[in-house]
Design an enzyme around this catalytic site. Structure first.
Site, short mmCIF file in Angstrom:
data_model
loop_
_atom_site.label_atom_id
_atom_site.label_comp_id
_atom_site.label_asym_id
_atom_site.label_seq_id
_atom_site.Cartn_x
_atom_site.Cartn_y
_atom_site.Cartn_z
N SER A 1 0.83 -1.20 0.00
CA SER A 1 0.00 0.00 0.00
C SER A 1 0.86 1.25 0.00
CB SER A 1 -0.85 -0.02 1.27
OG SER A 1 -1.39 1.25 1.53
N TYR B 1 -1.31 -0.81 10.81
CA TYR B 1 -1.60 -1.37 9.49
C TYR B 1 -0.43 -1.12 8.54
CZ TYR B 1 -3.34 -1.45 4.73
OH TYR B 1 -3.46 -1.68 3.39
N LYS C 1 2.52 -3.71 6.59
CA LYS C 1 2.86 -3.76 5.16
C LYS C 1 4.37 -3.58 4.96
CE LYS C 1 -1.14 -4.70 3.55
NZ LYS C 1 -1.40 -6.03 2.94
N1 UFG Z 1 -12.17 11.58 3.68
C1 UFG Z 1 -13.17 12.46 4.04
N2 UFG Z 1 -14.31 11.95 4.61
C2 UFG Z 1 -14.49 10.62 4.82
C3 UFG Z 1 -13.47 9.72 4.45
C4 UFG Z 1 -12.31 10.23 3.89
O1 UFG Z 1 -13.04 13.68 3.87
O2 UFG Z 1 -15.55 10.22 5.34
C5 UFG Z 1 -10.96 12.10 3.03
C6 UFG Z 1 -9.67 11.79 3.75
O3 UFG Z 1 -9.38 12.79 4.70
C7 UFG Z 1 -8.66 11.77 2.58
C8 UFG Z 1 -9.50 11.22 1.42
O4 UFG Z 1 -10.86 11.47 1.76
O5 UFG Z 1 -8.25 13.07 2.26
C9 UFG Z 1 -9.30 9.74 1.17
O6 UFG Z 1 -9.52 9.04 2.38
P1 UFG Z 1 -9.71 7.44 2.42
O7 UFG Z 1 -10.01 7.06 3.83
O8 UFG Z 1 -10.68 7.03 1.38
O9 UFG Z 1 -8.30 6.91 1.95
P2 UFG Z 1 -6.85 7.11 2.60
O10 UFG Z 1 -6.01 7.77 1.56
O11 UFG Z 1 -6.90 7.75 3.91
O12 UFG Z 1 -6.39 5.62 2.85
C10 UFG Z 1 -6.41 4.65 1.82
C11 UFG Z 1 -6.64 3.26 2.42
C12 UFG Z 1 -5.47 2.83 3.24
C13 UFG Z 1 -4.21 2.97 2.44
C14 UFG Z 1 -4.07 4.34 1.86
C15 UFG Z 1 -2.90 4.36 0.91
O13 UFG Z 1 -7.79 3.26 3.23
O14 UFG Z 1 -5.62 1.48 3.58
O15 UFG Z 1 -5.22 4.70 1.11
O16 UFG Z 1 -2.51 5.65 0.62
F1 UFG Z 1 -3.18 2.71 3.25
#
Ligand code: UFG
Length: 337
Positions: free
Chosen positions: A126, A150, A154
């Site tokens: 990841s 997590y 990885k």
């Molecule tokens: N976000 C919101 N509201 C929400 C959920 C997310 O504003 O309800 C924002 C987050 O702050 C971020 C973006 O949307 O800016 C993406 O968030 P995600 O939770 O969809 O994804 P992440 O990038 O945080 O994490 C994902 C996976 C992880 C992985 C990572 C790799 O969930 O397992 O990408 O970069 F490690």
């Protein structure tokens, strides 16, 4: 050439899409899944999509004896290892479960593969391994830093594989660092289907579109990004699945391993995702700007040229297709599951 492939976690979100892509590429696939985070209906759906019966073994990836038996009896030539826990927030409160399943599961699998003499492996890593990346887009050579258990599992997994490969040149291992998988299969029959309230943006937005959840919380609008919200490199899950087929093919053809990012090289903000989903679903998507979420990075975007050069991997589908396919899935089949 057709090969016999084992997919651990093959009934999950990325695993199920990869199953379809592998069968379409002519491979014989066996799924091992515990259904800890996958729906029982997935194997039937896969059979419907591919027109082929699905070979399924129900079991836990930490069960070394079971894995050994499957590898030997099924004549498996290569493994794609998806089975793992993947919720960042949950890993902060249940770290031992993450080390047990993600590191223990990988150890059991590798031991079984050694015993069976099967030394071709594709590993799900990841972009989280980059922590707070200094260089954007982020190349594979960037330093690694865990921000949560997590991510640590990885990094440990990648390091285990690196040492194993050095111990015996017969191993050929493909490490794939996924950016943000999104979207669903074009058939509308499989997609992301979280049991609980989604922690990730796209499935959360999807549930607001269907009316299951009321309103999106946008985690921070004061980042140093064009509109102040977090930017991510979303990659269509069908493109991602194709990346696994290419990775596997390269291992089987060359006997050499690789470590690559799988992303598009382009980032979209939270507000851009919401706007795109609104266009795809034609639904009102109310949102509120809230505090930043602890541990979030402002921007995560892949440098994508290494996978292009080594594997010939190029993404074909953009954000519009991710939102449209997600909407088709949640507004029809996904919701009935
Ligand atoms: N976000 C919101 N509201 C929400 C959920 C997310 O504003 O309800 C924002 C987050 O702050 C971020 C973006 O949307 O800016 C993406 O968030 P995600 O939770 O969809 O994804 P992440 O990038 O945080 O994490 C994902 C996976 C992880 C992985 C990572 C790799 O969930 O397992 O990408 O970069 F490690």
């Amino acid at each position: 050439m057709a090969s016999r492939i084992l997919l651990t976690g093959g009934a999950g979100y990325i695993g199920s899409h990869t199953h379809v892509a592998l069968v379409e590429a002519g491979h014989e696939v066996v799924i091992l899944d515990s259904f800890a985070n996958a729906r029982r209906s997935v194997p039937d759906r896969l059979a419907q999509i591919t027109g082929r019966p699905v070979q399924l073994v129900e079991g836990d990836v930490r069960d070394e004896a079971l894995l050994t038996r499957v590898l030997v009896e099924q004549g498996i030539e290569a493994v794609v290892h998806f089975a793992a826990l993947k919720a960042v927030g949950e890993s902060m409160v249940r770290p031992l479960d993450y080390f047990d399943v993600n590191v223990g599961g990988l150890t059991a699998l590798l031991r079984a593969m050694e015993t069976a003499g099967c030394r071709r492996l594709v590993f799900s890593s990841s972009a989280t391994v980059y922590g707070l990346p200094e260089e954007i887009p982020t190349p594979e050579s960037a330093p690694l830093r865990a921000m949560n258990p997590y991510g640590q599992t990885k990094i440990i997994g990648e390091q285990m594989l690196d040492w194993l490969g050095r111990s015996n040149p017969d191993w050929a291992i493909g490490v794939l660092r996924y950016f943000n998988p999104a979207g669903a299969h074009g058939s509308g029959l499989i997609g992301e289907d979280p049991h609980d309230t989604p922690g990730n943006l796209m499935p959360f937005v999807a549930k607001v579109a269907t009316g299951e959840l009321e309103r999106i919380a946008v985690f921070g609008a004061d980042y140093d990004t064009p509109d102040g919200t977090g930017v991510r490199d979303y990659i269509h899950v069908e493109d991602l699945a194709r990346g696994h087929v290419l990775s596997l093919q390269s291992l089987l053809d060359t006997g050499q391993g690789h470590l690559v990012n799988l992303g598009t090289g382009r980032g979209y903000s939270v507000l851009e995702v919401i706007a795109a989903y609104k266009r795809a679903s034609n639904r009102h998507l109310p949102y509120t700007i809230t505090e930043r979420r602890a541990g979030d990075v402002p921007i995560s975007v892949a440098r994508a040229d290494k996978a292009a050069g080594l594997l010939g991997f190029r993404t074909e589908k953009g954000l519009e297709e991710m939102c449209a396919s997600s909407w088709a899935w949640v507004s029809t089949t996904g919701a009935q599951d």
